[in-house]
Write a protein that holds these residues in place. Structure first.
Motif, PDB file in Angstrom:
ATOM      1  N   GLN A  40      -0.639   3.742   6.798  1.00  0.00           N
ATOM      2  CA  GLN A  40      -1.728   4.481   6.175  1.00  0.00           C
ATOM      3  C   GLN A  40      -2.783   3.434   5.863  1.00  0.00           C
ATOM      4  O   GLN A  40      -2.458   2.354   5.360  1.00  0.00           O
ATOM      5  N   ILE A  41      -4.044   3.738   6.169  1.00  0.00           N
ATOM      6  CA  ILE A  41      -5.132   2.830   5.817  1.00  0.00           C
ATOM      7  C   ILE A  41      -6.054   3.534   4.836  1.00  0.00           C
ATOM      8  O   ILE A  41      -6.212   4.747   4.882  1.00  0.00           O
ATOM      9  N   TYR A  42      -6.635   2.744   3.941  1.00  0.00           N
ATOM     10  CA  TYR A  42      -7.546   3.308   2.952  1.00  0.00           C
ATOM     11  C   TYR A  42      -8.971   2.916   3.298  1.00  0.00           C
ATOM     12  O   TYR A  42      -9.276   1.740   3.500  1.00  0.00           O
ATOM     13  N   GLY A  92     -10.700   7.802   1.632  1.00  0.00           N
ATOM     14  CA  GLY A  92      -9.325   8.257   1.474  1.00  0.00           C
ATOM     15  C   GLY A  92      -8.370   7.529   2.399  1.00  0.00           C
ATOM     16  O   GLY A  92      -8.726   6.553   3.052  1.00  0.00           O
ATOM     17  N   TRP A  93      -7.135   8.018   2.430  1.00  0.00           N
ATOM     18  CA  TRP A  93      -6.059   7.428   3.224  1.00  0.00           C
ATOM     19  C   TRP A  93      -5.931   8.160   4.553  1.00  0.00           C
ATOM     20  O   TRP A  93      -5.981   9.394   4.593  1.00  0.00           O
ATOM     21  N   TYR A  94      -5.724   7.397   5.628  1.00  0.00           N
ATOM     22  CA  TYR A  94      -5.602   7.943   6.983  1.00  0.00           C
ATOM     23  C   TYR A  94      -4.429   7.295   7.701  1.00  0.00           C
ATOM     24  O   TYR A  94      -4.137   6.114   7.497  1.00  0.00           O
ATOM     25  N   SER A 106     -10.274  -1.751  12.351  1.00  0.00           N
ATOM     26  CA  SER A 106      -9.568  -2.943  11.873  1.00  0.00           C
ATOM     27  C   SER A 106      -9.577  -2.937  10.352  1.00  0.00           C
ATOM     28  O   SER A 106     -10.537  -2.502   9.718  1.00  0.00           O
ATOM     29  N   VAL A 107      -8.487  -3.433   9.791  1.00  0.00           N
ATOM     30  CA  VAL A 107      -8.324  -3.487   8.339  1.00  0.00           C
ATOM     31  C   VAL A 107      -8.010  -4.928   7.962  1.00  0.00           C
ATOM     32  O   VAL A 107      -7.091  -5.538   8.517  1.00  0.00           O
ATOM     33  N   PHE A 108      -8.778  -5.480   7.041  1.00  0.00           N
ATOM     34  CA  PHE A 108      -8.577  -6.867   6.622  1.00  0.00           C
ATOM     35  C   PHE A 108      -7.940  -6.958   5.241  1.00  0.00           C
ATOM     36  O   PHE A 108      -7.050  -7.765   5.022  1.00  0.00           O
ATOM     37  N   ASN A 109      -8.372  -6.130   4.315  1.00  0.00           N
ATOM     38  CA  ASN A 109      -7.874  -6.197   2.944  1.00  0.00           C
ATOM     39  C   ASN A 109      -6.452  -5.652   2.874  1.00  0.00           C
ATOM     40  O   ASN A 109      -6.224  -4.478   3.162  1.00  0.00           O
ATOM     41  N   PRO A 110      -5.479  -6.478   2.483  1.00  0.00           N
ATOM     42  CA  PRO A 110      -4.089  -6.010   2.441  1.00  0.00           C
ATOM     43  C   PRO A 110      -3.855  -4.855   1.475  1.00  0.00           C
ATOM     44  O   PRO A 110      -2.877  -4.130   1.612  1.00  0.00           O
ATOM     45  N   LYS A 111      -4.757  -4.642   0.520  1.00  0.00           N
ATOM     46  CA  LYS A 111      -4.629  -3.505  -0.398  1.00  0.00           C
ATOM     47  C   LYS A 111      -4.910  -2.189   0.309  1.00  0.00           C
ATOM     48  O   LYS A 111      -4.576  -1.131  -0.207  1.00  0.00           O
ATOM     49  N   ASN A 112      -5.549  -2.259   1.483  1.00  0.00           N
ATOM     50  CA  ASN A 112      -5.984  -1.052   2.170  1.00  0.00           C
ATOM     51  C   ASN A 112      -5.105  -0.659   3.351  1.00  0.00           C
ATOM     52  O   ASN A 112      -5.513   0.155   4.177  1.00  0.00           O
ATOM     53  N   ILE A 113      -3.896  -1.214   3.413  1.00  0.00           N
ATOM     54  CA  ILE A 113      -2.970  -0.839   4.475  1.00  0.00           C
ATOM     55  C   ILE A 113      -1.549  -0.828   3.921  1.00  0.00           C
ATOM     56  O   ILE A 113      -1.164  -1.721   3.170  1.00  0.00           O
TER      57      ILE A 113
END
Length: 76
Positions: free
Chosen positions: A13-15, A25-27, A62-69
């Protein structure tokens, strides 16, 4: 779960934050590539699921921030 355990093929889930406006939101998606950035962080490339693609108009992100995955259970 800790992000170090996220690997290629994992369901996640990514935020997406407030800069995405009403799409915040989360996807759901699946990690297909990880580009190292430093010894402790990387860019997680995620193929979004069909529902998220329809909402966001994107197939990949792409997701970089570990809080968002977050890793998820693919059976849920």
């Amino acid at each position: 779960m800790k992000n170090e355990s996220i690997g290629i093929g994992d369901h996640v889930q990514i935020y997406l934050g407030s800069k995405f406006g009403d799409k915040e939101g989360w996807y759901a998606g699946t990690v297909f590539k990880i580009d190292p950035y430093s010894g402790h962080r990387g860019f997680y490339w995620v193929e979004l699921n069909a529902e998220a693609q329809e909402i966001l108009g994107l197939a990949q992100i792409s997701v970089f921030n570990p809080k968002n995955i977050q890793k998820t259970d693919p059976n849920q």
